[in-house]
Design a protein around this motif. Structure first.
Motif, PDB file in Angstrom:
ATOM      1  N   ASN A 121      -5.208 -38.731  -8.794  1.00 51.29           N
ATOM      2  CA  ASN A 121      -6.095 -38.707  -7.642  1.00 51.29           C
ATOM      3  C   ASN A 121      -5.925 -37.415  -6.893  1.00 51.29           C
ATOM      4  O   ASN A 121      -5.167 -36.562  -7.289  1.00 51.29           O
ATOM      5  CB  ASN A 121      -5.835 -39.905  -6.731  1.00 51.29           C
ATOM      6  N   GLY A 122      -6.604 -37.306  -5.816  1.00 53.89           N
ATOM      7  CA  GLY A 122      -6.561 -36.103  -5.012  1.00 53.89           C
ATOM      8  C   GLY A 122      -7.950 -35.714  -4.582  1.00 53.89           C
ATOM      9  O   GLY A 122      -8.161 -35.286  -3.463  1.00 53.89           O
ATOM     10  N   SER A 123      -8.934 -35.869  -5.476  1.00 50.17           N
ATOM     11  CA  SER A 123     -10.314 -35.613  -5.081  1.00 50.17           C
ATOM     12  C   SER A 123     -10.772 -36.769  -4.223  1.00 50.17           C
ATOM     13  O   SER A 123     -10.706 -37.933  -4.628  1.00 50.17           O
ATOM     14  CB  SER A 123     -11.209 -35.500  -6.312  1.00 50.17           C
ATOM     15  N   LEU A 124     -11.228 -36.453  -3.018  1.00 51.71           N
ATOM     16  CA  LEU A 124     -11.617 -37.506  -2.080  1.00 51.71           C
ATOM     17  C   LEU A 124     -12.717 -38.384  -2.649  1.00 51.71           C
ATOM     18  O   LEU A 124     -13.707 -37.897  -3.188  1.00 51.71           O
ATOM     19  CB  LEU A 124     -12.094 -36.890  -0.765  1.00 51.71           C
ATOM     20  N   GLY A 125     -12.545 -39.681  -2.524  1.00 51.32           N
ATOM     21  CA  GLY A 125     -13.582 -40.638  -2.880  1.00 51.32           C
ATOM     22  C   GLY A 125     -13.554 -41.172  -4.289  1.00 51.32           C
ATOM     23  O   GLY A 125     -14.299 -42.082  -4.614  1.00 51.32           O
ATOM     24  N   MET A 126     -12.703 -40.652  -5.136  1.00 50.20           N
ATOM     25  CA  MET A 126     -12.768 -41.110  -6.525  1.00 50.20           C
ATOM     26  C   MET A 126     -12.049 -42.425  -6.779  1.00 50.20           C
ATOM     27  O   MET A 126     -12.367 -43.128  -7.718  1.00 50.20           O
ATOM     28  CB  MET A 126     -12.275 -40.036  -7.482  1.00 50.20           C
ATOM     29  N   GLY A 127     -11.103 -42.806  -5.951  1.00 44.61           N
ATOM     30  CA  GLY A 127     -10.334 -44.033  -6.179  1.00 44.61           C
ATOM     31  C   GLY A 127     -11.180 -45.285  -6.161  1.00 44.61           C
ATOM     32  O   GLY A 127     -11.018 -46.166  -7.004  1.00 44.61           O
ATOM     33  N   LEU A 128     -12.097 -45.387  -5.210  1.00 45.30           N
ATOM     34  CA  LEU A 128     -12.937 -46.586  -5.137  1.00 45.30           C
ATOM     35  C   LEU A 128     -13.843 -46.682  -6.350  1.00 45.30           C
ATOM     36  O   LEU A 128     -14.034 -47.769  -6.898  1.00 45.30           O
ATOM     37  CB  LEU A 128     -13.750 -46.600  -3.849  1.00 45.30           C
ATOM     38  N   SER A 129     -14.387 -45.559  -6.802  1.00 49.16           N
ATOM     39  CA  SER A 129     -15.246 -45.570  -7.988  1.00 49.16           C
ATOM     40  C   SER A 129     -14.480 -46.039  -9.223  1.00 49.16           C
ATOM     41  O   SER A 129     -14.989 -46.842 -10.011  1.00 49.16           O
ATOM     42  CB  SER A 129     -15.830 -44.174  -8.240  1.00 49.16           C
ATOM     43  N   ILE A 130     -13.259 -45.565  -9.383  1.00 50.88           N
ATOM     44  CA  ILE A 130     -12.428 -46.006 -10.510  1.00 50.88           C
ATOM     45  C   ILE A 130     -12.159 -47.498 -10.397  1.00 50.88           C
ATOM     46  O   ILE A 130     -12.261 -48.248 -11.368  1.00 50.88           O
ATOM     47  CB  ILE A 130     -11.104 -45.216 -10.558  1.00 50.88           C
ATOM     48  N   GLY A 131     -11.813 -47.952  -9.188  1.00 53.59           N
ATOM     49  CA  GLY A 131     -11.529 -49.371  -8.972  1.00 53.59           C
ATOM     50  C   GLY A 131     -12.735 -50.263  -9.249  1.00 53.59           C
ATOM     51  O   GLY A 131     -12.598 -51.335  -9.833  1.00 53.59           O
ATOM     52  N   ILE A 132     -13.909 -49.826  -8.845  1.00 52.41           N
ATOM     53  CA  ILE A 132     -15.137 -50.585  -9.111  1.00 52.41           C
ATOM     54  C   ILE A 132     -15.359 -50.687 -10.614  1.00 52.41           C
ATOM     55  O   ILE A 132     -15.681 -51.748 -11.143  1.00 52.41           O
ATOM     56  CB  ILE A 132     -16.359 -49.933  -8.419  1.00 52.41           C
ATOM     57  N   GLY A 133     -15.152 -49.579 -11.314  1.00 47.62           N
ATOM     58  CA  GLY A 133     -15.290 -49.597 -12.780  1.00 47.62           C
ATOM     59  C   GLY A 133     -14.319 -50.565 -13.434  1.00 47.62           C
ATOM     60  O   GLY A 133     -14.693 -51.329 -14.333  1.00 47.62           O
ATOM     61  N   LEU A 134     -13.069 -50.566 -12.970  1.00 48.16           N
ATOM     62  CA  LEU A 134     -12.087 -51.524 -13.504  1.00 48.16           C
ATOM     63  C   LEU A 134     -12.513 -52.958 -13.201  1.00 48.16           C
ATOM     64  O   LEU A 134     -12.423 -53.840 -14.065  1.00 48.16           O
ATOM     65  CB  LEU A 134     -10.708 -51.273 -12.894  1.00 48.16           C
ATOM     66  N   GLY A 135     -12.963 -53.182 -11.967  1.00 47.55           N
ATOM     67  CA  GLY A 135     -13.400 -54.522 -11.580  1.00 47.55           C
ATOM     68  C   GLY A 135     -14.536 -55.027 -12.447  1.00 47.55           C
ATOM     69  O   GLY A 135     -14.552 -56.188 -12.862  1.00 47.55           O
TER      70      GLY A 135
END
Length: 175
Positions: A121-135
């Motif tokens: 991580n480090g790029s702002l905003g990418m964590g939620l997108s990854i989490g949605i994809g996993l979900g």
């Protein structure tokens, strides 16, 4: 799997331990303690998630049934490293290498499964997108895995965060 508990005393004790580890890492790094505030502000949140909610198997860190944690707020990595230390992934010796040459413990976590970091991580905003994809993937596979994401307030201004947030109800994500 770990024992899921709502024991506030355990969360409080763990939070104190994590704060001590954060201060130790910051002290050992010397100049590299710019994000100490973001780390300290995350202690109770992560302590609660890791103590009372996150399912994981210390003996099998790649267990298919484990839940996932994503630190989208990459500058809060000191707290994350303290959590991974408590889970047995990072040694006391390794904690002292934070932000030093050759260390696995950088200023933003970089994917390294041997120490329990599953997502860079480090790029702002990418964590939620990854989490949605996993979900979405877990829903399609009909598994009971959960995804926990810690975001920072600054990244909530990113368009990718709002696009991801609008996808969650569309896909009926409850995981």
């Amino acid at each position: 799997m770990n024992n899921l508990t709502n024991d506030l005393n355990e969360i409080e004790i763990n939070s104190l331990k994590f704060r001590k580890k954060i201060l130790l890492m910051s002290y050992e790094a010397g100049h590299s303690s710019a994000h100490i505030g973001g780390a300290l502000s995350s202690v109770e949140i992560l302590s609660t998630i890791f103590t009372s909610f996150l399912k994981y198997n210390k003996k099998n860190p790649i267990d298919y049934g484990r839940d996932r944690f994503i630190l989208s707020k990459g500058h809060g990595c000191l707290t994350y490293y303290a959590m991974l230390h408590s889970m047995g992934y990072i040694s006391d010796k390794d904690l002292k290498t934070f932000e030093k040459n050759g260390s696995d413990l950088l200023g933003h976590p970089v994917k390294n499964k041997k120490i329990g970091i599953e997502f860079s991580n480090g790029s702002l905003g990418m964590g939620l997108s990854i989490g949605i994809g996993l979900g979405i993937g877990y829903k399609k596979k009909q598994t009971i895995n959960k995804v926990y994401i810690l975001m920072g307030d600054g990244e909530c201004n990113e368009g990718s965060v709002w696009e991801a947030a609008m996808c969650a109800p569309k896909f009926e994500l409850d995981n």
